[in-house]
Scaffold this active site. Structure first.
Site, PDB file in Angstrom:
ATOM      1  N   GLU A 235       0.813  -1.212   0.000  1.00 36.14           N
ATOM      2  CA  GLU A 235       0.000   0.000   0.000  1.00 36.14           C
ATOM      3  C   GLU A 235       0.846   1.262   0.000  1.00 36.14           C
ATOM      4  O   GLU A 235       0.618   2.185   0.776  1.00 36.14           O
ATOM      5  CB  GLU A 235      -0.935  -0.027   1.228  1.00 36.14           C
ATOM      6  CG  GLU A 235      -2.203   0.789   1.017  1.00 36.14           C
ATOM      7  CD  GLU A 235      -3.258   0.527   2.084  1.00 36.14           C
ATOM      8  OE1 GLU A 235      -3.505  -0.649   2.396  1.00 36.14           O
ATOM      9  OE2 GLU A 235      -3.817   1.500   2.586  1.00 36.14           O
ATOM     10  N   ASN A 244      -9.860   0.346   0.198  1.00 37.83           N
ATOM     11  CA  ASN A 244     -10.485   0.952   1.387  1.00 37.83           C
ATOM     12  C   ASN A 244     -11.751   1.728   1.044  1.00 37.83           C
ATOM     13  O   ASN A 244     -12.269   2.458   1.886  1.00 37.83           O
ATOM     14  CB  ASN A 244      -9.501   1.882   2.090  1.00 37.83           C
ATOM     15  CG  ASN A 244      -8.298   1.130   2.618  1.00 37.83           C
ATOM     16  OD1 ASN A 244      -8.431  -0.009   3.029  1.00 37.83           O
ATOM     17  ND2 ASN A 244      -7.135   1.750   2.574  1.00 37.83           N
TER      18      ASN A 244
END
Ligand SMILES: NC(=O)c1ccc[n+]([C@@H]2O[C@H](COP(=O)([O-])OP(=O)(O)OC[C@H]3O[C@@H](n4cnc5c(N)ncnc54)[C@H](O)[C@@H]3O)[C@@H](O)[C@H]2O)c1
Ligand SMILES: [Zn+2]
Length: 364
Positions: A235, A244
């Protein structure tokens, strides 16, 4: 049988997806067992429902179960200590494979314990909840929750193999199935509008357990996540952050409801996706019809889509305050995953939390 490869150099692994895969687990796990035994970490619920079935599927391999109580409280320092001590008591070695047999709690806990015991051993995921099958068992994020917050201590540690058997979901409560479904729809909303179209017509089958529909939905979401993880394992580039979507809003809702049964993670993600789309409309990024579609879809499968149904209307300030503590903040800003339309999510770091609070005060 669906086979999805996660290509991460020496950390590469296969994800196998097929109904009743568990009943021939020995075929895949025998090469990973040492002296004909495998340590299996599970929770008491899952083991009661499915332990005997796994043991049959393991044939001549002896399962050594390590069981923790079901529920988030096992994903804690105490839970971790129990598990690591039990692994060491069973003389775990670095080349051994610990089998995580359970939902996301077990996967995260077994993964983290495997990352640190003896400075790291291997692990295999056999996810048993829909959420774990489509999301948490893939990608190598492992960890526990601590006093300061959820999932704040952990490690990236990829499994060596993931075995996904949709037939394991037959014993899962309907509410848990719906919660896991939210992560499937989330993936479609991020980057696969055609998949969202398919879900709009087939969601009912996925919910009620039609094997072909379930396998297809799981495989599509998992393959999508695998590609994203390959591009951005830790990430760092922002690509993985797309996963997310719905989670910044969702985590605030979970924090506000005390991470309790009042609101399951997947339920928070469903409402979080609805809010992310509505907020995108409010910022002039996305057309209102797409946001309406998103809300209607989650509503049609029985997931929460309004703050009102949680009694959280008019709590903008409080919800935004929870976002201030988001672990994905960087340089003091909270990254929001917003959308230009269904299947067109992007990372927006220009969002002011005061605007979010005002928006949340306005919406239903
Ligand atoms: N690592 C990641 O990338 C990632 C991603 C998403 C979520 N998570 C984590 O996953 C956790 C949530 O996972 P979850 O929703 O699977 O929760 P969970 O593991 O608590 O499982 C939910 C409940 O269902 C039961 N259960 C599971 N499978 C069953 C089955 N087949 N039959 C009967 N009962 C069964 C469990 O005993 C538990 O009571 C959270 O801690 C979250 O932080 C991690
Ligand atoms: Zn999630």
């Amino acid at each position: 049988m669906e086979k999805i490869e996660v290509a991460l150099g020496e950390r590469s692994y296969d994800i196998l997806i097929a109904g009743r895969l568990i009943d021939r687990a020995a075929e895949y796990l025998a090469p990973l067992a040492r002296d004909g035994r495998l340590i299996v970490l599970s929770d008491e619920n899952v083991w009661r429902a499915l332990g005997a079935r796994l043991e049959r599927g393991l044939g001549d391999i002896a399962a050594i179960p390590i069981l923790v109580p079901a529920g988030e409280q096992s994903k804690s320092w105490t839970g971790l200590e129990t598990v690591v001590d039990a692994l060491l008591a069973n003389e775990i070695e670095r080349k051994d494979h610990v089998v995580a047999f359970g939902g996301g709690v077990i996967g995260d806990l077994a993964g983290f314990a495997s990352a640190i015991v003896n400075r790291g051993c291997n692990f295999v995921q056999i996810p048993t909840s829909l959420l774990a099958q489509v999301d948490s068992s893939v990608g190598g994020k492992t960890g526990i929750s601590v006093a300061a917050g959820k999932n704040l201590v952990g490690a990236f540690h990829q499994p060596s193999l993931v075995l996904i058997d949709p037939s394991l979901l037959d014993t899962l409560e309907a509410r848990q199935v719906r919660a896991g479904y939210a992560e499937i729809a989330k993936y479609a909303l991020i980057e696969d509008a055609a998949f969202f179209d398919w879900l709009e017509s087939e969601a009912e089958k996925v919910m009620t357990g039609d094997p072909a529909a379930r396998t297809r939905a799981i495989a599509t979401a998992v393959a999508g996540k695998a590609r994203i993880v390959e591009e951005d394992e830790r990430e760092t580039s922002g690509r993985r952050a797309l996963l997310n979507l719905g989670h910044t809003f969702g985590h605030a809702l979970e924090a506000e409801t005390g991470y309790s049964d009042r609101l399951l993670h997947g339920e928070a993600v469903a409402l979080g996706c609805v809010l992310a789309f509505d907020f995108s409309v409010a910022r002039g990024l996305c057309g209102a019809p797409d946001a309406a579609h998103v809300r209607e879809h989650f509503r049609s499968v029985g997931l929460p889509t309004t703050l009102a149904e949680l009694g959280l209307q008019g709590e903008g300030e409080r919800l935004a305050a929870h976002m201030q503590h988001d672990k994905k903040r960087s340089a003091g800003r909270t990254a929001f995953i917003l959308a230009r339309g269904i299947g067109e999510a992007f990372v927006d770091t220009s969002v002011d939390l005061a605007d979010v609070a005002a928006f949340l005060d306005r919406v239903q």
